[in-house]
Structures are given as C-alpha cells and as structure tokens.
Design a protein around this motif. Sequence first.
Motif, PDB file in Angstrom:
ATOM      1  N   CYS A  72      37.867  55.913   8.884  1.00  0.00           N
ATOM      2  CA  CYS A  72      36.666  55.938   9.706  1.00  0.00           C
ATOM      3  C   CYS A  72      37.014  56.297  11.147  1.00  0.00           C
ATOM      4  O   CYS A  72      36.304  57.088  11.789  1.00  0.00           O
ATOM      5  CB  CYS A  72      35.957  54.592   9.657  1.00  0.00           C
ATOM      6  SG  CYS A  72      34.474  54.485  10.691  1.00  0.00           S
ATOM      7  N   LEU A  73      38.096  55.747  11.656  1.00  0.00           N
ATOM      8  CA  LEU A  73      38.523  56.078  13.015  1.00  0.00           C
ATOM      9  C   LEU A  73      38.839  57.563  13.136  1.00  0.00           C
ATOM     10  O   LEU A  73      38.464  58.214  14.113  1.00  0.00           O
ATOM     11  CB  LEU A  73      39.753  55.255  13.409  1.00  0.00           C
ATOM     12  CG  LEU A  73      39.535  53.788  13.772  1.00  0.00           C
ATOM     13  CD1 LEU A  73      40.870  53.125  14.089  1.00  0.00           C
ATOM     14  CD2 LEU A  73      38.607  53.667  14.971  1.00  0.00           C
ATOM     15  N   ARG A  74      39.526  58.090  12.131  1.00  0.00           N
ATOM     16  CA  ARG A  74      39.878  59.512  12.183  1.00  0.00           C
ATOM     17  C   ARG A  74      38.637  60.393  12.169  1.00  0.00           C
ATOM     18  O   ARG A  74      38.511  61.319  12.967  1.00  0.00           O
ATOM     19  CB  ARG A  74      40.785  59.874  11.010  1.00  0.00           C
ATOM     20  CG  ARG A  74      42.195  59.316  11.105  1.00  0.00           C
ATOM     21  CD  ARG A  74      43.088  59.873  10.013  1.00  0.00           C
ATOM     22  NE  ARG A  74      43.247  61.326  10.151  1.00  0.00           N
ATOM     23  CZ  ARG A  74      43.961  62.070   9.301  1.00  0.00           C
ATOM     24  NH1 ARG A  74      44.567  61.501   8.276  1.00  0.00           N
ATOM     25  NH2 ARG A  74      44.064  63.378   9.488  1.00  0.00           N
ATOM     26  N   SER A  75      37.719  60.103  11.265  1.00  0.00           N
ATOM     27  CA  SER A  75      36.554  60.973  11.113  1.00  0.00           C
ATOM     28  C   SER A  75      35.525  60.777  12.217  1.00  0.00           C
ATOM     29  O   SER A  75      34.866  61.731  12.639  1.00  0.00           O
ATOM     30  CB  SER A  75      35.894  60.719   9.749  1.00  0.00           C
ATOM     31  OG  SER A  75      35.443  59.381   9.645  1.00  0.00           O
ATOM     32  N   THR A  76      35.377  59.546  12.713  1.00  0.00           N
ATOM     33  CA  THR A  76      34.333  59.242  13.684  1.00  0.00           C
ATOM     34  C   THR A  76      34.793  59.447  15.127  1.00  0.00           C
ATOM     35  O   THR A  76      34.002  59.831  15.984  1.00  0.00           O
ATOM     36  CB  THR A  76      33.840  57.785  13.515  1.00  0.00           C
ATOM     37  OG1 THR A  76      33.445  57.584  12.164  1.00  0.00           O
ATOM     38  CG2 THR A  76      32.674  57.479  14.441  1.00  0.00           C
ATOM     39  N   VAL A  77      36.082  59.178  15.377  1.00  0.00           N
ATOM     40  CA  VAL A  77      36.576  59.192  16.755  1.00  0.00           C
ATOM     41  C   VAL A  77      37.543  60.342  17.011  1.00  0.00           C
ATOM     42  O   VAL A  77      37.270  61.268  17.775  1.00  0.00           O
ATOM     43  CB  VAL A  77      37.256  57.848  17.106  1.00  0.00           C
ATOM     44  CG1 VAL A  77      37.732  57.866  18.559  1.00  0.00           C
ATOM     45  CG2 VAL A  77      36.302  56.687  16.870  1.00  0.00           C
ATOM     46  N   GLY A 110      46.438  50.614  11.519  1.00  0.00           N
ATOM     47  CA  GLY A 110      45.565  51.704  11.109  1.00  0.00           C
ATOM     48  C   GLY A 110      45.226  52.625  12.271  1.00  0.00           C
ATOM     49  O   GLY A 110      45.169  53.855  12.117  1.00  0.00           O
ATOM     50  N   ALA A 111      45.012  52.047  13.442  1.00  0.00           N
ATOM     51  CA  ALA A 111      44.719  52.851  14.630  1.00  0.00           C
ATOM     52  C   ALA A 111      45.929  53.692  15.033  1.00  0.00           C
ATOM     53  O   ALA A 111      45.791  54.851  15.440  1.00  0.00           O
ATOM     54  CB  ALA A 111      44.300  51.946  15.785  1.00  0.00           C
ATOM     55  N   ILE A 112      47.115  53.112  14.911  1.00  0.00           N
ATOM     56  CA  ILE A 112      48.344  53.859  15.208  1.00  0.00           C
ATOM     57  C   ILE A 112      48.469  55.051  14.266  1.00  0.00           C
ATOM     58  O   ILE A 112      48.773  56.177  14.687  1.00  0.00           O
ATOM     59  CB  ILE A 112      49.569  52.927  15.084  1.00  0.00           C
ATOM     60  CG1 ILE A 112      49.545  51.855  16.177  1.00  0.00           C
ATOM     61  CG2 ILE A 112      50.880  53.732  15.151  1.00  0.00           C
ATOM     62  CD1 ILE A 112      50.536  50.728  15.957  1.00  0.00           C
ATOM     63  N   GLU A 113      48.223  54.803  12.996  1.00  0.00           N
ATOM     64  CA  GLU A 113      48.328  55.877  12.002  1.00  0.00           C
ATOM     65  C   GLU A 113      47.286  56.962  12.252  1.00  0.00           C
ATOM     66  O   GLU A 113      47.586  58.164  12.148  1.00  0.00           O
ATOM     67  CB  GLU A 113      48.181  55.286  10.601  1.00  0.00           C
ATOM     68  CG  GLU A 113      49.339  54.378  10.208  1.00  0.00           C
ATOM     69  CD  GLU A 113      49.087  53.637   8.899  1.00  0.00           C
ATOM     70  OE1 GLU A 113      47.917  53.636   8.440  1.00  0.00           O
ATOM     71  OE2 GLU A 113      50.044  53.051   8.355  1.00  0.00           O
ATOM     72  N   ALA A 114      46.062  56.565  12.584  1.00  0.00           N
ATOM     73  CA  ALA A 114      45.010  57.546  12.855  1.00  0.00           C
ATOM     74  C   ALA A 114      45.338  58.368  14.091  1.00  0.00           C
ATOM     75  O   ALA A 114      45.153  59.596  14.113  1.00  0.00           O
ATOM     76  CB  ALA A 114      43.670  56.830  13.038  1.00  0.00           C
ATOM     77  N   ALA A 115      45.842  57.707  15.129  1.00  0.00           N
ATOM     78  CA  ALA A 115      46.197  58.415  16.360  1.00  0.00           C
ATOM     79  C   ALA A 115      47.308  59.426  16.102  1.00  0.00           C
ATOM     80  O   ALA A 115      47.254  60.572  16.568  1.00  0.00           O
ATOM     81  CB  ALA A 115      46.624  57.414  17.426  1.00  0.00           C
TER      82      ALA A 115
END
Length: 334
Positions: A72-77, A110-115
């Motif tokens: 969700c972080l990847r797709s939304t942010v 998860g945020a680290i991985e998305a970033a």
Amino acid sequence: MALNYNQDLTKQHHRIVVLGATGTIGRATTAALLRNGYNVTCVVRPDSGTTDLQINLQGAEIVEADITDSDCLRSTVFSNAPFDAVISCLASRNGAPKDAVAIDHHATVGAIEAAKAEGVAHFVLLSAICVQKPRLAFQHAKLAAEQALVASGLTFSIVRPTAYFKSLSGQIARVQRGKPYLLFGDGELTACTPISDRDLGEYLVSCLADPGLRNRILPIGGPGPALTPRAQGEHLFSLLGRRPRFKHVPVGMMRGIGGVLGAASRVVPSLSAKAEFARIGLYYATESMLVLDPETGRYDRAATPSTGQDTLFDYYAAVINGETTVERGEHSVF
C-alpha cells in the motif's frame, strides 16, 4: 530517480516523506522540514481527523495510507513521484508487545523495503536510546528495525533520543493539586538529558543535509546537565513556590508486582499486556536514558551528545503558566 545529495540544488527540490507525522515528534519534524524549505509529504492513517491534520501539518501534502502494508505504501505514496528521503517517526502507542511488533518492527521494516524498492536514497529512523539494553518487547522490535535498516543498503541515520519532555511531565498536575512528587527509590537511581520535540525535529532534519550524520547510530539529548528524578521534582516545587514533598516508592515493590503479573500471565494470557507495562515501569525507574559504556556497563553523561536550546524546566514553566499543554495520550506509561 532520487536526487543526488551532492548536487547543488535548493531544498525546495528535495521531496521528503514523513511517517508517523500525527504524533508530537512527527508534527515537530514536519514543521522543521517546512521551515528549512523542504517539500514534505506526510503519510497518515485513513482514520485520522482531516481538519486537525490540516491545521497541525499545514504546508505539507497529506496522503492517507495503511502504514502496516508495504504494498500500500508503494502504490499510494512512493510510486506516485520520486522522493529523496524518508523520516520515520513511527512508534507503538503504548509499548504493548502486539503493538510493538506491528508498528516498531513490521510497519517500520515494511516502510524500509518500500522506500528501497522505489529508489529512495536516505532513510532517517527515529529509534530510542533504551535499545542499548533491550529487555522489553518494544525495545527488541526497534532494535530489529534498526538492524534491518543497516542491512538494507540504504543510506541511513538512526537517531536515538534520550528522553522526551512529555514523558517527564506526568506529575505536574499531581503536584499542583498538592500531592507529593513520586520517586522510585531515593530518586537518584537514574538520570537523563531530555530533549524537546522541536529540538529533536530539527536534529532529525539535519540528518538530511549533514554528511557526518549519515550511516551512523546517533544518540542525542537536550542541553544542560543530566537530571535525576529528584532534581526534576525539586525544580518543579521551586517553580510552584512550594516546599518539596516526596513520596518514595520502593523499587523492590515494583519488581514484586512485575513478577506476580508475569507469572500470572502464563496462566491468564490476557494479563500479558499488564505484565509488560509493569516491566516498562520498572525499566524506566532503574535505567538511565544516557549513553551506555559497554565496557563498564555504566551510563555516561559526558558521552551523551546534546543539541538544541529548549530545557525541561522552561517547559515546566510554560505548562504551569498555561502557555502549553502536556500531550501524553497513550504514551502515559512512559
């Protein structure tokens, strides 16, 4: 692609994501970013109050997303536009094991991985100095997130603050009502160099531009000498113009309560959160929030860096005079 920090570009071109922006430190960090000319996007939970957010985070773009969902972080942010850095102020609300695992570890990792997947260059992580001696669920979760960030290959800055003003202000109202100030033991067992939200926010932002603060673990406190709980209480009474009155809580009693709850939670699992809260209370009653010397096992004020100008006692005075309020919320156990 993310911008190269070595390029001669104004801060207005640097796009920063702030996670945990609705907390007091997240708001202070967002304000510091805006003061310093950064382009800021704040990620908030879908159930956050829109009106309050617009007031507290004015000047920043607000994006709603499920912080516990990396996809969700990847797709939304992150996938909508390139970002140069993330500042994560995520923290579990009360230190309970379930919440700590969900937020301090899983959501942060998860945020680290998305970033990383979306090409973000720099990740600034707000951690805590107490992970030096991990005994509690949230400390282990934060330490695991730190390790994941170091292993990610991202440029990182891991910031470990000492103590927060709000965490040391829970007895102001009690003393104003004429009650004694509570001390664990003699009140000299621990010490800290507390840091204000504003000074911490500025320090987190400085990690973006200062090469000396990259790829490092950064303990940080506020200005002035290390303060014991007794010193905090004495100054509070002085500000109120009253003679100091203390009530001493035996540390052994706290250990006993924690032990009973811990044993009971093995039979009644619903008591596990209360047992953890008892362990949290005991930890903060017996461990200083200063840099720990690994060789001697002692806390060292001289080795604890400091920043900023705000002092705890100025904050006490502001609360007493009605110039500010103590926002503790669910963090009251700290």
